[in-house]
Design an enzyme around this catalytic site. Structure first.
Site, PDB file in Angstrom:
ATOM      1  N   LYS A 185      -8.710  -0.310   1.761  1.00  0.00           N
ATOM      2  CA  LYS A 185      -8.679  -1.239   2.903  1.00  0.00           C
ATOM      3  C   LYS A 185     -10.023  -1.236   3.621  1.00  0.00           C
ATOM      4  O   LYS A 185     -10.554  -2.283   3.995  1.00  0.00           O
ATOM      5  CB  LYS A 185      -7.539  -0.851   3.862  1.00  0.00           C
ATOM      6  CG  LYS A 185      -6.161  -1.141   3.276  1.00  0.00           C
ATOM      7  CD  LYS A 185      -5.025  -0.445   4.020  1.00  0.00           C
ATOM      8  CE  LYS A 185      -3.721  -0.639   3.247  1.00  0.00           C
ATOM      9  NZ  LYS A 185      -2.573   0.077   3.828  1.00  0.00           N
ATOM     10  N   GLN A 194      -0.718   3.754   8.542  1.00  0.00           N
ATOM     11  CA  GLN A 194      -0.420   3.979   7.126  1.00  0.00           C
ATOM     12  C   GLN A 194       0.886   4.768   6.987  1.00  0.00           C
ATOM     13  O   GLN A 194       1.079   5.789   7.654  1.00  0.00           O
ATOM     14  CB  GLN A 194      -1.585   4.726   6.459  1.00  0.00           C
ATOM     15  CG  GLN A 194      -1.484   4.843   4.958  1.00  0.00           C
ATOM     16  CD  GLN A 194      -1.560   3.495   4.219  1.00  0.00           C
ATOM     17  OE1 GLN A 194      -2.160   2.538   4.698  1.00  0.00           O
ATOM     18  NE2 GLN A 194      -0.933   3.422   3.065  1.00  0.00           N
ATOM     19  N   ASP A 236       0.571  -5.600   9.249  1.00  0.00           N
ATOM     20  CA  ASP A 236       1.482  -5.271   8.147  1.00  0.00           C
ATOM     21  C   ASP A 236       2.678  -6.228   8.113  1.00  0.00           C
ATOM     22  O   ASP A 236       3.354  -6.326   7.093  1.00  0.00           O
ATOM     23  CB  ASP A 236       2.045  -3.850   8.327  1.00  0.00           C
ATOM     24  CG  ASP A 236       1.283  -2.807   7.525  1.00  0.00           C
ATOM     25  OD1 ASP A 236       0.817  -3.143   6.420  1.00  0.00           O
ATOM     26  OD2 ASP A 236       1.178  -1.665   8.004  1.00  0.00           O
TER      27      ASP A 236
HETATM   28  N1  GUN Z   1       2.014   2.598   2.541  1.00  0.00           N
HETATM   29  C1  GUN Z   1       2.127   2.014   1.328  1.00  0.00           C
HETATM   30  N2  GUN Z   1       1.960   0.686   1.427  1.00  0.00           N
HETATM   31  C2  GUN Z   1       1.737   0.419   2.740  1.00  0.00           C
HETATM   32  C3  GUN Z   1       1.488  -0.791   3.475  1.00  0.00           C
HETATM   33  O1  GUN Z   1       1.447  -1.903   2.944  1.00  0.00           O
HETATM   34  N3  GUN Z   1       1.299  -0.632   4.807  1.00  0.00           N
HETATM   35  C4  GUN Z   1       1.372   0.552   5.421  1.00  0.00           C
HETATM   36  N4  GUN Z   1       1.186   0.597   6.741  1.00  0.00           N
HETATM   37  N5  GUN Z   1       1.604   1.693   4.775  1.00  0.00           N
HETATM   38  C5  GUN Z   1       1.779   1.615   3.435  1.00  0.00           C
END
Ligand code: GUN
Length: 283
Positions: free
Chosen positions: A51, A95, A118
């Site tokens: 990211k 996350q 998200d």
């Molecule tokens: N953990 C695995 N995939 C994701 C996601 O798309 N967003 C977040 N916040 N955590 C994750």
């Protein structure tokens, strides 16, 4: 034929980069994404790095906040309050998964829906359900974008979604419904999963079970979208679909890796821009 998610995601990010540079030339500040990483889960560390890399690539400012796994729930909620109030922050991503002593839903609900890139906040889920404007989950958006890229119209088609998670299966089903597909959600309790899957014009699989879907699950000519990412003992990533068996039958199929995965990150970037535009009334 393969749907090259990596290449499509790369085009999308190029477009977003151009958009940001145009805003900057007009004197607007850069969009900013705050990413909160709690603890040292190795998969989470990889996702967060991806990211970060995407942000740098396209000109989004990335604020990475790392906290130890023993952070209290109250302290984490306090951090989110600060980020909500910080006008320079457009998107907030915590996350997941979080350590067991922290209530994930409480944390998600604390994020301002306007900064919830998200798309996990109940307000945004409700907006998705109602087909209203909002921030929608990245993987489902990525899947729909892949179908757009191959010019596949869903109206009247049989879509079978295998998996009913809140973040992937359920929102994908809702987006497909809004495109007038006939949608079935199958899951671990579904009887005769193979015959249900064989009905699908578009089969979307998000269960996290390595190569569950073999050739007996697929109607010849179907479009197969594999959301799975299962790591084997050697660290190699496999999908939920048995690619070698299914690819010869499918009209289109997403490979793993290089299919849906890169689209999720591209959609996170897109959501951050959408949040930025809405919050700053930038057009
Ligand atoms: N953990 C695995 N995939 C994701 C996601 O798309 N967003 C977040 N916040 N955590 C994750």
């Amino acid at each position: 034929m393969d749907i090259n998610g990596k290449e499509i995601a790369s085009h999308i990010k190029e477009g977003l980069k151009t958009q940001i540079s145009e805003w900057r030339q007009k004197g607007y500040r850069a969009p900013k994404l705050a990413v909160v990483l709690v603890g040292h889960d190795s998969a989470s560390e990889i996702y967060v790095r991806n990211k970060e890399k995407a942000c740098t690539q396209i000109g989004i400012e990335n604020l990475l906040i790392k906290k130890e796994a023993d952070i209290s729930e109250a302290e984490l909620l306090g951090l989110i309050d600060e980020l909500n109030e910080d006008d320079s922050v457009d998107g907030i991503l915590v996350q997941l998964p979080l350590p067991g002593h922290i209530d994930e839903m409480k944390v998600i609900e604390r994020i301002s829906p306007l900064k919830d890139v998200d798309g996990f906040h109940p307000d945004n889920i409700a907006r998705l359900f109602l087909n209203h404007e909002g921030l929608f989950p990245c993987t489902p958006k990525g899947v729909m974008t892949l179908l757009d890229e191959i010019h596949y119209g869903l109206a009247g088609k049989e879509v079978v979604v295998v998996g009913r998670s809140n973040n992937v299966g359920k929102p994908i089903a809702m987006l497909a419904l809004h495109r007038n597909a006939t949608v079935t959600i199958a899951h671990s309790k579904t009887q005769d999963l193979a015959s249900v899957c064989r009905r699908a014009d578009v089969l979307i699989v998000a269960v996290g079970q390595c190569e569950l879907i073999g050739k007996d699950f697929v109607k010849p000519g179907a479009v197969v979208i594999d959301v799975g990412m299962n790591r084997d003992a050697k660290g190699k990533v496999h999908g939920d679909v048995h690619y070698e068996e299914v690819a010869p039958l499918a009209s289109y199929i997403t490979p793993v890796p290089g299919g849906v995965g890169p689209m999720t990150v591209a959609m996170l970037m897109k959501n951050t821009l959408e949040a930025y535009m809405r919050r700053n009334q930038v057009k």
